[in-house]
Design an enzyme around this catalytic site. Structure first.
Site, PDB file in Angstrom:
ATOM      1  CG  ASN A   9      -1.766   1.233   1.317  1.00  0.00           C
ATOM      2  OD1 ASN A   9      -1.769   2.068   0.403  1.00  0.00           O
ATOM      3  ND2 ASN A   9      -2.507   1.384   2.409  1.00  0.00           N
ATOM      4  CE  LYS A  11      -0.278   3.231   4.731  1.00  0.00           C
ATOM      5  NZ  LYS A  11      -0.218   3.367   6.174  1.00  0.00           N
ATOM      6  CG  HIS A  94      -5.990   1.930   4.969  1.00  0.00           C
ATOM      7  ND1 HIS A  94      -5.584   2.852   5.896  1.00  0.00           N
ATOM      8  CD2 HIS A  94      -4.964   1.051   4.830  1.00  0.00           C
ATOM      9  CE1 HIS A  94      -4.351   2.552   6.292  1.00  0.00           C
ATOM     10  NE2 HIS A  94      -3.950   1.464   5.655  1.00  0.00           N
ATOM     11  CD  GLU A  96      -3.071   5.496   6.604  1.00  0.00           C
ATOM     12  OE1 GLU A  96      -3.034   5.492   5.366  1.00  0.00           O
ATOM     13  OE2 GLU A  96      -2.138   5.061   7.316  1.00  0.00           O
ATOM     14  CD  GLU A 175      -3.494  -2.317   7.261  1.00  0.00           C
ATOM     15  OE1 GLU A 175      -2.410  -2.590   6.752  1.00  0.00           O
ATOM     16  OE2 GLU A 175      -4.107  -1.266   7.052  1.00  0.00           O
ATOM     17  N   GLY A 181       2.279   2.747  10.845  1.00  0.00           N
ATOM     18  CA  GLY A 181       3.204   3.868  10.704  1.00  0.00           C
ATOM     19  C   GLY A 181       3.874   4.282  11.997  1.00  0.00           C
ATOM     20  CB  SER A 221       5.093  -1.210  12.139  1.00  0.00           C
ATOM     21  OG  SER A 221       4.599   0.091  12.407  1.00  0.00           O
TER      22      SER A 221
HETATM   23  P1  13P Z   1       2.829   0.777   7.762  1.00  0.00           P
HETATM   24  O1  13P Z   1       3.409  -0.527   7.224  1.00  0.00           O
HETATM   25  O2  13P Z   1       3.539   1.993   7.235  1.00  0.00           O
HETATM   26  O3  13P Z   1       2.699   0.736   9.243  1.00  0.00           O
HETATM   27  O4  13P Z   1       1.356   0.880   7.164  1.00  0.00           O
HETATM   28  C1  13P Z   1       0.520  -0.210   7.270  1.00  0.00           C
HETATM   29  C2  13P Z   1      -0.683   0.045   6.466  1.00  0.00           C
HETATM   30  O5  13P Z   1      -1.487   0.898   6.780  1.00  0.00           O
HETATM   31  C3  13P Z   1      -0.873  -0.752   5.248  1.00  0.00           C
HETATM   32  O6  13P Z   1      -2.139  -0.545   4.706  1.00  0.00           O
END
Ligand code: 13P
Length: 270
Positions: A9, A11, A94, A96, A175, A181, A221
């Site tokens: 991903n 982002k 997601h 976010e 997740e 993150g 992460s």
């Molecule tokens: P990180 O691997 O940067 O923590 O992000 C995970 C994520 O949100 C994947 O969709």
């Protein structure tokens, strides 16, 4: 047997000018014999460049979101039919987007239906907040998300839902929001326990076969250094990778480790 899936991903990173080169580099660095499904999900505007760069590599392209309607007055949005020829997978729900776009389980369920109708393989994200985990409510929260999403998906009968979703190749990504993150990953054992919870929650809606068959990924992460902890769990079938997915060295390590798991599982070694 469930597939092993490593999904990237990206982002809100990369541009149409540089995404293709990064995708091609990752495809080359993650080429292995073992049957690991690799997916790269770039921003919408990079889909065409990444599709072209990945042609013939065996790496699939995914979108990061899809709208819950087919078309209309929705400024700035992208519908499932628009993704035809650009992506074969799509991330829905997601955290976010729950956080920034106010997406609810109900809306995510409707997006899921659009994805399935369009023949896109959905990666449905669920996961609890830190305060929910600390209050001992993580499993109840995730159970509720699964139930809410599937209920909204299934405006039709449960029988139709089973047929559609079962055939869609749907994947669930667990997740935990506090692990995204932050550099603070869940433990393999916690992720595996949640994978059991997710499968049971799916089965509890009446989708018994899907509950057993659905691949569950861990996200939060994930790095080349910690992916082994998750894939050592028989109930975890891969990862949804954020930050590390922009780094070819990290992706090479993650997919190589996934290859060991895929080969062992194909050989019946767990
Ligand atoms: P990180 O691997 O940067 O923590 O992000 C995970 C994520 O949100 C994947 O969709």
């Amino acid at each position: 047997m469930r597939p092993v899936v490593i999904a990237a991903n990206w982002k809100m990173h990369t541009t149409p000018a540089d995404a293709g080169e990064l995708a091609a580099t990752i495809a080359a660095r993650t080429r292995i014999e073992a049957p690991v499904e690799r997916v790269i999900c770039p921003p919408f505007v990079c889909l065409a460049a990444v599709r072209d760069a990945l042609s013939g590599t065996g790496v699939a392209v995914g979108a990061q979101n899809v709208h819950h309607e087919l078309g209309g007055a929705y400024t700035g949005e992208i519908s499932a039919p628009m993704l035809a020829g650009l992506a074969s997978w799509v991330i829905v729900g997601h955290s976010e987007r729950r956080r920034d776009a106010g997406e609810t389980d109900e809306l995510i369920g409707r997006k899921l239906r659009r994805a399935v109708e369009a023949g896109l393989r959905p990666i449905v994200c669920v996961g609890e907040q830190l305060d929910e985990r600390e209050a001992g409510r993580a499993e109840a929260v995730v159970r509720g998300q699964v139930h809410g999403i599937l209920t909204a998906f299934g405006d039709a009968t449960i029988g139709d839902v089973a047929a559609d979703l079962g055939e869609s190749g749907v994947v669930i990504a667990y997740e935990p929001v506090w692990a995204i993150g932050t550099g603070r990953n869940a433990t393999g054992a916690d992720a595996a326990a949640m994978a059991d919870t997710i499968r049971a929650a799916i089965a509890a809606t009446g989708l018994v076969d899907l509950g057993a068959a659905v691949p569950v990924l861990y996200g939060g992460s994930v790095t080349a250094a910690n992916i082994g902890e998750f894939l050592a769990e028989p109930g975890i079938d891969g990862a949804l990778v954020g930050g590390a997915s922009l780094k070819p060295d990290e992706m090479a390590g993650i997919v190589a480790r996934a290859g060991l798991t895929a080969a062992a599982r194909a050989g019946g070694a767990g």
